[in-house]
Design a protein around this motif. Sequence first.
Motif, short mmCIF file in Angstrom:
data_model
loop_
_atom_site.label_atom_id
_atom_site.label_comp_id
_atom_site.label_asym_id
_atom_site.label_seq_id
_atom_site.Cartn_x
_atom_site.Cartn_y
_atom_site.Cartn_z
N ARG A 1 3.06 14.29 3.92
CA ARG A 1 3.95 13.86 2.84
C ARG A 1 4.41 15.05 2.02
NH1 ARG A 1 3.47 8.29 0.56
NH2 ARG A 1 2.97 7.03 2.36
N HIS A 2 5.66 14.96 1.55
CA HIS A 2 6.21 15.96 0.66
C HIS A 2 6.72 15.24 -0.58
CE1 HIS A 2 9.37 19.09 -0.54
NE2 HIS A 2 8.18 19.60 -0.81
N THR B 1 0.83 -1.20 0.00
CA THR B 1 0.00 0.00 0.00
C THR B 1 0.87 1.26 0.00
OG1 THR B 1 -0.30 -0.15 2.38
CG2 THR B 1 -2.05 -1.05 1.01
N GLU B 2 2.04 1.21 0.62
CA GLU B 2 2.96 2.36 0.58
C GLU B 2 3.23 2.75 -0.87
OE1 GLU B 2 5.22 4.43 2.37
OE2 GLU B 2 3.70 4.08 3.89
N GLU B 3 3.58 1.73 -1.69
CA GLU B 3 3.89 2.01 -3.09
C GLU B 3 2.66 2.49 -3.85
OE1 GLU B 3 5.85 -1.49 -4.73
OE2 GLU B 3 7.10 -1.47 -2.92
N GLU B 4 1.53 1.82 -3.60
CA GLU B 4 0.30 2.22 -4.28
C GLU B 4 -0.06 3.64 -3.91
OE1 GLU B 4 -1.80 -2.17 -4.34
OE2 GLU B 4 -2.59 -0.63 -3.02
N LEU B 5 0.10 3.96 -2.63
CA LEU B 5 -0.25 5.28 -2.14
C LEU B 5 0.63 6.34 -2.80
CD1 LEU B 5 -2.22 6.49 -0.12
CD2 LEU B 5 -0.42 6.39 1.58
N ALA B 6 1.93 6.07 -2.87
CA ALA B 6 2.86 7.02 -3.49
C ALA B 6 2.46 7.24 -4.96
CB ALA B 6 4.29 6.51 -3.41
N ARG B 7 2.06 6.14 -5.61
CA ARG B 7 1.66 6.22 -7.01
C ARG B 7 0.37 7.03 -7.14
NH1 ARG B 7 2.76 1.04 -8.07
NH2 ARG B 7 0.60 0.42 -7.80
#
Length: 175
Positions: free
Chosen positions: A159-160, A21-27
């Motif tokens: 987040r930045h 989910t970290e990666e999905e969220l960043a995407r």
Amino acid sequence: GSLEAAKKASPEEIDRDLGVTEEELARELGLMLQNPSRRDFHRLKGTLVPPVSKSPEHTYGPRKQRTSSSYIRHTGYTYMVEAGTEVKATASGLVVYAERFEGYGRVVIIDHGSSYHSLYAHLDKIEVEAGQKVDRGEKLATSGASGSLEGPKLYFELRHKGLPINPRQWFIRLR
């Protein structure tokens, strides 16, 4: 409910899920409509209001798993609050996401401009919608336990440029 559903997720599963989910969220954050605000969000350091009036149970940094000796990456603040607690915008901005997100339950994400976003997860009732402007301290939702493995809580991230940052210096110092 079936016995399968009642089975607790192992720390490894939780770890893997959080990683995905970290990666999905960043995407997702990368694809979101941008807040065209020209203001320099960086200048607001020290002026953000906490999303709930309680102190966080877990702050930014590795967090020990209760069930094992492993640590999970904890890139935000976890507030152990009762379901139905009012969740407020830490700063003004544009709501860019207001729905379910895998692993985070019901989520609101605000774009504050200058590539800064705040994220509020495990919500119960969302009271804003994508495309809506919100003011600092405005009610976004009520807290709940959606997508949570630990019961009712609020998970908050700042987040930045899509990456989580430590929100500590950003909050108003309560004298």
